[in-house]
Structure formats: C-alpha cells, structure tokens
Motif scaffolding. Structure first.
Motif, PDB file in Angstrom:
ATOM      1  N   UNK A 351       0.830  -1.204   0.000  1.00 54.24           N
ATOM      2  CA  UNK A 351       0.000   0.000   0.000  1.00 54.24           C
ATOM      3  C   UNK A 351       0.861   1.249   0.000  1.00 54.24           C
ATOM      4  N   UNK A 352       1.885   1.282   0.870  1.00 54.25           N
ATOM      5  CA  UNK A 352       2.770   2.445   0.954  1.00 54.25           C
ATOM      6  C   UNK A 352       3.514   2.658  -0.362  1.00 54.25           C
ATOM      7  N   UNK A 353       4.004   1.571  -0.952  1.00 54.20           N
ATOM      8  CA  UNK A 353       4.705   1.673  -2.229  1.00 54.20           C
ATOM      9  C   UNK A 353       3.789   2.217  -3.321  1.00 54.20           C
ATOM     10  N   UNK A 364      10.530  14.288  -6.028  1.00 54.43           N
ATOM     11  CA  UNK A 364      11.578  14.006  -7.025  1.00 54.43           C
ATOM     12  C   UNK A 364      12.091  12.566  -6.964  1.00 54.43           C
ATOM     13  N   UNK A 365      11.204  11.656  -6.589  1.00 52.79           N
ATOM     14  CA  UNK A 365      11.568  10.234  -6.584  1.00 52.79           C
ATOM     15  C   UNK A 365      12.681   9.878  -5.631  1.00 52.79           C
ATOM     16  N   UNK A 366      12.828  10.644  -4.566  1.00 52.94           N
ATOM     17  CA  UNK A 366      13.922  10.409  -3.612  1.00 52.94           C
ATOM     18  C   UNK A 366      13.857   9.009  -3.007  1.00 52.94           C
ATOM     19  N   UNK A 367      14.966   8.294  -3.087  1.00 57.55           N
ATOM     20  CA  UNK A 367      15.042   6.973  -2.475  1.00 57.55           C
ATOM     21  C   UNK A 367      14.941   7.070  -0.958  1.00 57.55           C
ATOM     22  N   UNK A 368      15.386   8.196  -0.403  1.00 52.90           N
ATOM     23  CA  UNK A 368      15.310   8.376   1.046  1.00 52.90           C
ATOM     24  C   UNK A 368      13.852   8.374   1.515  1.00 52.90           C
ATOM     25  N   UNK A 369      12.969   8.982   0.734  1.00 52.15           N
ATOM     26  CA  UNK A 369      11.546   9.027   1.090  1.00 52.15           C
ATOM     27  C   UNK A 369      10.956   7.623   1.038  1.00 52.15           C
ATOM     28  N   UNK A 370      11.238   6.908  -0.052  1.00 45.10           N
ATOM     29  CA  UNK A 370      10.739   5.535  -0.183  1.00 45.10           C
ATOM     30  C   UNK A 370      11.258   4.662   0.959  1.00 45.10           C
ATOM     31  N   UNK A 371      12.560   4.763   1.220  1.00 44.78           N
ATOM     32  CA  UNK A 371      13.161   3.898   2.234  1.00 44.78           C
ATOM     33  C   UNK A 371      12.667   4.237   3.635  1.00 44.78           C
ATOM     34  N   UNK A 374       9.046   2.940   4.067  1.00 40.58           N
ATOM     35  CA  UNK A 374       8.928   1.479   4.094  1.00 40.58           C
ATOM     36  C   UNK A 374       9.604   0.866   5.320  1.00 40.58           C
ATOM     37  N   UNK A 375      10.699   1.479   5.779  1.00 37.74           N
ATOM     38  CA  UNK A 375      11.357   0.969   6.993  1.00 37.74           C
ATOM     39  C   UNK A 375      10.439   1.127   8.200  1.00 37.74           C
ATOM     40  N   UNK A 419       5.528   9.442   8.866  1.00 37.55           N
ATOM     41  CA  UNK A 419       6.692   9.982   9.581  1.00 37.55           C
ATOM     42  C   UNK A 419       7.990   9.562   8.889  1.00 37.55           C
ATOM     43  N   UNK A 420       8.053   8.288   8.484  1.00 40.37           N
ATOM     44  CA  UNK A 420       9.243   7.794   7.786  1.00 40.37           C
ATOM     45  C   UNK A 420       9.476   8.523   6.477  1.00 40.37           C
TER      46      UNK A 420
END
Length: 451
Positions: A351-353, A364-371, A374-375, A419-420
C-alpha cells in the motif's frame, strides 16, 4: 483508443482479478458482519477493489513492471518484493486456494459425505495438478479462450445467484459476531487483504500497459488516463459481485453454520436452484479455478525462469506444482489461516509503495523518502504479522506501540509510514544542499587556482 477498447481492457482486467478464490470472502464477511454488513463491505471494497486498481495505475506510472516500481527503493528490494508477490499469488496461497475452491464448490457437493475425508481431496488434487502441470508445460490459446468464455458465464451465474437470493432470502440479518462487533469497517478493510488483488495488481499492471501499447497508446500521460478508465470498468464489476454475494451470505446466517465461503456459495446455490443448479455453479467455478491455476503457474514459472537465467522453466513449474499440491491438501480453512500472517505483513508495504508512486514527482523520486516510509512501515507490519501468526497479542510489543493511532484497528502502520517519508524527505533536503555547497566550494577552489 476507442470506448470499445477501454471496455475490452476493463473486462480483461476484471477476468484477471475475478479468480474464483475471491468468491469465498464476501459471503463469509456477510455471515459474520450481519447487521453491520454495509459498513464491513465498504472497508472490504477499498482494499479488495480500490487498491488493486491503484496498483495497476501505479505500474502505468512507471510504465514498466512491479520490479521497476520496487527498485525505486533499492534494486534488491525490487527483486525480493516482486518475488514475494509472485510466490503469494502463485504456489504458496492463490493456487492452493483456487484448487480448494474448485473442490469445495464443484466436487464436494457431488460426492456428499464421502467428500468430508481427506482422501477425496487427495485424489482430486492429484488429478487436478497433473492436468495443471501438463498444460502449463505447453500453454496454448485454448486456455485463454476457455477463460474468455468461462468468466462471462461465471459472472452471469453470480448475478443469477445474487438476484435469486435477493428475491428469496428474507431472513433478518443477525447481530455481528466476533471481530465485526467492534469495528466492522476496519475489519472489512483488513479482510480485503485476503483477496490478494492489490499485490496481484502490481503483477498484472504490465499486462494492461502492454495491451494499451498494442492499441497505439505509448505516451505516459495517456497510458495513465486510459488505465484509470479501464480500471473503472473493472471496479464496477467487482463491486457489484462482491456486494451481491456478500449480502447473500448475510441473509444466510440463520440457515446454518459454514466453515468457509465455498460452503456458503454451494449451499446457497442448492437452496435456490436445487441440486442441478448447485452442480452447474460448481462446475463453472471449478473450471474457472482450473484455468486460473494454469495461468498463475505459467506466470510464476516464467517470472522466476526469466529472472534467474540458470533455472529452467520446466524445473520451476515442477517445484511450484508440487508445492501447490502439498498445500492444497491442508484444506481451504487452513490455507486461509496460514496466509493471513504473510498478507498482514506484505499488504502495508504494498500500500505504501503504491501510494508513494502517485506522489513520486512531488519529492523528485527520492530513495530516502521511499526507504524511510517502508522501513517505518515494516516495523509495525512485522509486529502485526507475528501477532496474526501467534494468534494473540504480544503484550510487550503491544504496550510499546499501543499509543499509535489506528493501532487497535490493525492500521497502526499509517502514521509511522508518513513519519518515515517525512524523515526521508528531510534527509534528501539536507543531502541536496550539502552536495550543492560542496560543488560551489569545488568551483570556488578551481576558480582561485586558475587565477
């Protein structure tokens, strides 16, 4: 692209989602939710219909497959998460479930009391999976053609069953039982996980994208627009079916006790149309399950053999068929029970993805936001999965997490995910300006040196 093309793709997507296994959950929800049925089915439709359409649209956003979407987090995450998706909709859950539904609705009513023992299921599954494997080795258009005929026939049968139940069953709805007595909407929401359609949508999305490309749709914006239109057609069909057979289950609560939704459908068909009607419905459902199992076996075997080049398609098909055969003989109720912990863990991540993919440009597709999202989500998802597996609350962890909003309703991951994502955004912001400052310093040094 014409309106006819949109409807055609919508019906194709409906056929992909409309696995006969999904028919077992709304009737069971109806019986348990009783007078709280409409609230419960509303929650079910969000995760059982809304999320799958969003999942397909998310794949349209990346214009690629589920692995590409998962790789926005990390390439390894993309590979592992996509593999989990295919295992879930394949040999671990969906295929054994579909085989059991075929048995419960098609064979068990015919053999009567002889079908209560495990030997009848064993004999059935040996024949069933021998045919599945044989056809999966050389899948041809005949399976697709059979599926194209069976899906409309199955839909017509469901409509007939629903209309007959509306006209015949007039018993008042019972009081909600168990988990539906406190928070029926949220319980329906969680029950929608069991359809597995949201994670299946991540796998099916590429099929829709390919179908659009074949009709001349190539640019991303139009692909997304047409996917939403086709998805709307699919959603209407699924809502009508789920709502109708769920209502039938709610009306059958006073007519007996049932172990699962397969028994409810079979008994309902027998009450409304007699033994011949039950036999006809069972045969249609069994054949639909059969073609579904073949399609899933082929899709999963192709994915793993294409992903891991050293593994042959035939070998993967053998392994998956044997796993499916073994799990099928656990029985439908057991399969549902052991699948819950895994789906409770996987679904929040999915769902989050999916949701983040709709805001990809915003950050801007930041991997930090995704990670980050999801963490934080995975921490709560792991707890929920362990709790579902354990069958009771894990007191030490519950006391530490109980402060989270919606935690008691099974949605405690929502706020941590936000929050993540926010923390990931801050990290991205700091990294961006640190890099910019460093680049300016390098340019300044170069300028002074050249002077």
């Amino acid at each position: 692209m014409t309106k006819k093309d949109t409807v055609t793709i919508g019906f194709m997507l409906f056929a992909l989602f409309f696995g006969a296994g999904n028919l077992i959950y709304p009737p069971q929800l109806g019986i348990e939710a009783g007078s709280s049925y409409w609230s419960a089915i509303a929650g079910f439709i969000i995760t059982g219909v809304g999320l799958p359409i969003l999942a397909v649209t998310a794949i349209a956003f990346v214009n690629d497959d589920a692995k590409a979407l998962g790789s926005r987090v990390h390439p390894w995450f993309g590979l592992i998460f996509t593999s989990l998706i295919y295992l879930a909709i394949g040999p671990f859950f969906a295929i054994p479930r579909a085989a059991n539904v075929a048995y419960e609705t098609g064979i068990k009513p015919m053999v009567g009391s002889a079908g209560e023992g495990s030997s009848a299921l064993l004999i059935f599954s040996i024949i069933f999976f021998a045919l599945v494997f044989w056809i999966s080795l050389n899948p041809s258009k005949i399976v697709d053609r059979i599926g194209q005929w069976l899906t409309p026939i199955l839909l017509i049968a469901m409509v007939a069953l629903s209309i007959a139940s509306f006209l015949t069953f007039d018993a008042p709805m019972q009081e909600p039982t168990g988990k539906y007595s406190a928070a029926p909407f949220f319980e329906g929401f969680l029950e929608g996980y069991l359809t597995m359609d949201a994670i299946a949508g991540l796998a099916f999305g590429i099929i829709v994208v390919t179908a659009l490309k074949e009709r001349g749709v190539t640019d991303r914006k139009t692909t997304i627009k047409q996917t939403i239109k086709a998805g709307s057609v699919t959603a209407i069909g699924l809502i009508v079916v789920y709502g109708s057979i769920g209502w039938m289950g709610a009306k059958m609560a006073s007519m007996g006790s049932y172990a699962n939704g397969g028994e409810i459908l079979a008994d309902g068909a027998n009450m409304l149309f007699g033994s011949f009607g039950a036999l006809l419905l069972g045969t249609i459902v069994a054949l639909a399950c059969f073609t579904t199992c073949i399609g899933l076996t082929v899709a999963c075997s192709q994915f793993f053999s294409n992903t891991f080049k050293s593994v042959k398609y035939t070998h993967v098909a053998i392994v998956f068929t044997l796993i499916s055969f073994g799990l099928t003989n656990m029985g439908l109720s057991q399969i549902i029970a052991y699948s819950v912990p895994a789906l409770v863990f996987i679904y929040p991540l999915a769902i989050v993805l999916i949701v983040l993919s709709f805001f990809h440009k915003l950050f801007n597709g930041s991997k930090h936001v995704y990670r980050g999202a999801l963490i934080f989500t995975s921490v709560i998802a792991i707890y929920d999965g362990l709790e579902a597996f354990n069958g009771e609350e894990i007191t030490a962890f519950k006391n530490a997490l109980d402060f989270l909003p919606l935690f008691a309703e099974g949605l405690g991951w929502v706020i941590p995910a936000a929050v993540g994502a926010l923390i990931g955004g801050v990290i991205e912001f700091v990294a961006f300006f640190t890099k910019k400052k460093r680049n300016l310093a390098v340019k300044d040094t170069s300028y002074k040196a050249s002077s």
